[in-house]
Design an enzyme around this catalytic site. Structure first.
Site, PDB file in Angstrom:
ATOM      1  N   ASP A 132      36.808  49.676  36.154  1.00 49.90           N
ATOM      2  CA  ASP A 132      37.003  49.326  34.746  1.00 49.90           C
ATOM      3  C   ASP A 132      38.467  48.946  34.491  1.00 49.90           C
ATOM      4  O   ASP A 132      38.759  47.871  33.975  1.00 49.90           O
ATOM      5  CB  ASP A 132      36.607  50.518  33.851  1.00 49.90           C
ATOM      6  CG  ASP A 132      35.201  51.004  34.172  1.00 49.90           C
ATOM      7  OD1 ASP A 132      34.247  50.293  33.860  1.00 49.90           O
ATOM      8  OD2 ASP A 132      35.072  52.099  34.771  1.00 49.90           O
ATOM      9  N   GLU A 190      32.933  46.203  41.395  1.00 51.74           N
ATOM     10  CA  GLU A 190      33.016  44.850  40.827  1.00 51.74           C
ATOM     11  C   GLU A 190      34.265  44.096  41.282  1.00 51.74           C
ATOM     12  O   GLU A 190      34.177  42.984  41.795  1.00 51.74           O
ATOM     13  CB  GLU A 190      32.993  44.942  39.286  1.00 51.74           C
ATOM     14  CG  GLU A 190      33.144  43.593  38.628  1.00 51.74           C
ATOM     15  CD  GLU A 190      32.623  43.537  37.208  1.00 51.74           C
ATOM     16  OE1 GLU A 190      31.683  44.276  36.849  1.00 51.74           O
ATOM     17  OE2 GLU A 190      33.158  42.712  36.434  1.00 51.74           O
TER      18      GLU A 190
HETATM   19  O1  TRH Z   1      36.367  51.713  42.078  1.00 53.52           O
HETATM   20  P1  TRH Z   1      35.106  50.974  41.915  1.00 53.52           P
HETATM   21  O2  TRH Z   1      33.925  51.582  42.500  1.00 53.52           O
HETATM   22  O3  TRH Z   1      34.895  50.742  40.408  1.00 53.52           O
HETATM   23  C1  TRH Z   1      33.809  50.643  39.592  1.00 53.52           C
HETATM   24  C2  TRH Z   1      33.659  51.825  38.735  1.00 53.52           C
HETATM   25  O4  TRH Z   1      32.877  52.759  39.429  1.00 53.52           O
HETATM   26  C3  TRH Z   1      33.041  51.429  37.452  1.00 53.52           C
HETATM   27  O5  TRH Z   1      32.691  52.516  36.657  1.00 53.52           O
HETATM   28  C4  TRH Z   1      31.864  50.563  37.695  1.00 53.52           C
HETATM   29  O6  TRH Z   1      31.412  50.184  36.480  1.00 53.52           O
HETATM   30  C5  TRH Z   1      32.288  49.384  38.498  1.00 53.52           C
HETATM   31  O7  TRH Z   1      32.810  49.815  39.735  1.00 53.52           O
HETATM   32  C6  TRH Z   1      31.182  48.395  38.755  1.00 53.52           C
HETATM   33  O8  TRH Z   1      35.232  49.501  42.582  1.00 53.52           O
HETATM   34  P2  TRH Z   1      36.003  48.172  42.149  1.00 53.52           P
HETATM   35  O9  TRH Z   1      35.366  47.534  40.968  1.00 53.52           O
HETATM   36  O10 TRH Z   1      36.096  47.353  43.343  1.00 53.52           O
HETATM   37  O11 TRH Z   1      37.449  48.634  41.723  1.00 53.52           O
HETATM   38  C7  TRH Z   1      38.410  49.058  42.637  1.00 53.52           C
HETATM   39  C8  TRH Z   1      39.785  48.594  42.234  1.00 53.52           C
HETATM   40  O12 TRH Z   1      40.756  49.227  43.039  1.00 53.52           O
HETATM   41  C9  TRH Z   1      39.983  47.102  42.417  1.00 53.52           C
HETATM   42  O13 TRH Z   1      40.732  46.582  41.329  1.00 53.52           O
HETATM   43  C10 TRH Z   1      40.793  47.002  43.677  1.00 53.52           C
HETATM   44  C11 TRH Z   1      41.625  48.233  43.582  1.00 53.52           C
HETATM   45  N1  TRH Z   1      42.220  48.750  44.827  1.00 53.52           N
HETATM   46  C12 TRH Z   1      43.589  48.851  44.916  1.00 53.52           C
HETATM   47  O14 TRH Z   1      44.320  48.453  43.982  1.00 53.52           O
HETATM   48  N2  TRH Z   1      44.142  49.379  46.048  1.00 53.52           N
HETATM   49  C13 TRH Z   1      43.379  49.804  47.098  1.00 53.52           C
HETATM   50  O15 TRH Z   1      43.949  50.271  48.101  1.00 53.52           O
HETATM   51  C14 TRH Z   1      41.972  49.676  46.989  1.00 53.52           C
HETATM   52  C15 TRH Z   1      41.108  50.102  48.144  1.00 53.52           C
HETATM   53  C16 TRH Z   1      41.408  49.165  45.844  1.00 53.52           C
END
Ligand code: TRH
Length: 396
Positions: free
Chosen positions: A19, A290
């Site tokens: 989010d 996402e």
């Molecule tokens: O963390 P996520 O699983 O996020 C979500 C939430 O669960 C949310 O509630 C749900 O609605 C949504 O998924 C669909 O996965 P996501 O979306 O990939 O987000 C992770 C973020 O973290 C993304 O912006 C990339 C960032 N990131 C970093 O900045 N550094 C890192 O080392 C890693 C591995 C990720």
């Protein structure tokens, strides 16, 4: 570039990082590329701090990267004195604006363009619902549903200008990779290894995958950001072995695990801008949720998506909706292999074990398809630009 479109972007962190990940990326791009004046309202600064270490979790109001950031409590929001809502008010992922905010919006001589930024889905109905208007039952306000998406007629995907050039610069020569390994505190992986990044939720298919990597003919180096998958690996593999890969030059190589042909290295969670480099550097990326899912597509590398699980397995339909679009770019045999892999990774109870050897054998074809897919997505225009255009049209 619009000179001064004002924007309030409201975010509640349901869990994990998606989010705030999406909102932070969007907020920065609206400022940097469109000259918007953005206030980002976030209810959980701890998650935010992981993506952006400059965020001070103690502070109610701060400014980072040109974005005004306000810590808000959805149920007891305190609006700053003199606050007037921006011309564009974005409610991220139906986070439900409190009555005080709606009242302030309705008191404006010209009510803001109010948008609900929806979750990403490849389902066909998205196009019909994108940009639909829903008048407020009581107040003189209209909410619009803004759907990101994968086809014309949707809001497109977040994509920063210059991303391809950055990736190209990173890919040319070894300097970018060397810097990345150094920042992650690991030794440069052997040239013949298949390099995998593993950003995942805990997953029942993981033990079988690790076993297949262990006996794979080619070495596999798996980089696991700290978090749920790393915790699961710790439970499966026991205590990490110290200094597993004595580094030529890399100081402080972290503890990790070596099993047969598999090396697993835990890596720190990097700031959001750096995460792309990890995706660019790896041969295969496991992503989730996402935002990382979208970044993997821009990286033009083979990837495996773990979709965020929903009640009554609604997510599996969304997974298939994406697969249908994406796999149309692959020959039938390879498409089948990728589909089976993603099904096994997302629904191990109903699908046979993931077949890594089959997946590995299709990597070259997948790379070509990933490049063609990204080119197609680019043609849609990016989400921030589409949002600004939508808003400006309504403000005319
Ligand atoms: O963390 P996520 O699983 O996020 C979500 C939430 O669960 C949310 O509630 C749900 O609605 C949504 O998924 C669909 O996965 P996501 O979306 O990939 O987000 C992770 C973020 O973290 C993304 O912006 C990339 C960032 N990131 C970093 O900045 N550094 C890192 O080392 C890693 C591995 C990720």
């Amino acid at each position: 570039m619009h000179s001064s479109l004002t924007c309030d972007l409201f975010c509640t962190v349901v869990d994990n990082y998606g989010d705030i990940g999406v909102c932070w990326r969007l907020a920065r791009q609206l400022v940097q590329e469109h000259g918007c004046i953005v206030r980002l309202w976030v209810d959980d600064l701890t998650a935010f701090h992981r993506l952006c270490p400059e965020i001070d979790v103690q502070v109610q109001h701060q400014r980072v990267a040109g974005v005004d950031i306000l810590h808000w409590d959805h149920d007891a929001v305190t609006l700053p004195a003199q606050w007037t809502p921006g011309e564009m008010v974005i409610e991220a992922f139906a986070c439900d604006l409190p009555p005080g905010v709606l009242d302030a919006m309705s008191r404006q001589p010209r009510p803001p363009v109010w948008l609900n930024l929806e979750y990403l889905s490849a389902e066909p109905w998205v196009r019909e619902h994108h940009a639909l208007a829903s008048p407020h039952p009581r107040l003189p306000l209209v909410r619009h549903f803004f759907f990101p998406g994968f086809e014309p007629g949707t809001g497109g995907l977040i994509h920063e200008t210059g991303l391809e050039q950055q990736q190209q610069a990173f890919g040319t020569g070894t300097a970018g990779r060397q810097r990345l390994w150094h920042q992650l505190g690991i030794a440069p992986p052997p040239a013949d290894a298949c390099l995998v990044s593993l950003f995942a939720y805990a997953n029942r298919a993981l033990p079988s995958l690790l076993e297949q990597w262990r006996i794979a003919p080619q070495p596999v180096v798996c980089l696991v950001p700290e978090g749920l998958a790393a915790t699961q690996i710790g439970q499966l593999c026991g205590a990490p072995e110290p200094t597993i890969q004595p580094a030529s030059g890399a100081a402080g190589a972290p503890a990790g695990w070596r099993r047969g042909n598999l090396t697993i290295l835990p890596i720190p969670f990097v700031r959001q801008e750096r995460y792309d480099e990890l995706l660019w550097a790896c041969d295969v990326n496991f992503v989730r949720g996402e935002d990382s899912f979208v970044r993997a597509q821009w990286a033009r590398k083979p990837f495996v998506w773990q979709i965020y699980p929903q009640a009554e397995e609604a997510h599996l339909e969304k997974l298939d909706a994406f697969l249908t679009r994406y796999l149309a770019l692959l020959p039938a045999r390879e498409a089948n292999v990728v589909r089976n892999t993603w099904h096994a990774w997302n629904d191990p109870v109903h699908h046979p074990a993931l077949d890594w050897a089959a997946f590995y054998a299709t990597l070259a074809t997948q790379r070509a398809a990933a490049a063609a897919w990204a080119a197609r997505l680019l043609a849609l225009g990016d989400l921030a630009a589409n949002l600004v255009a939508f808003c400006e049209n309504r403000l005319k």
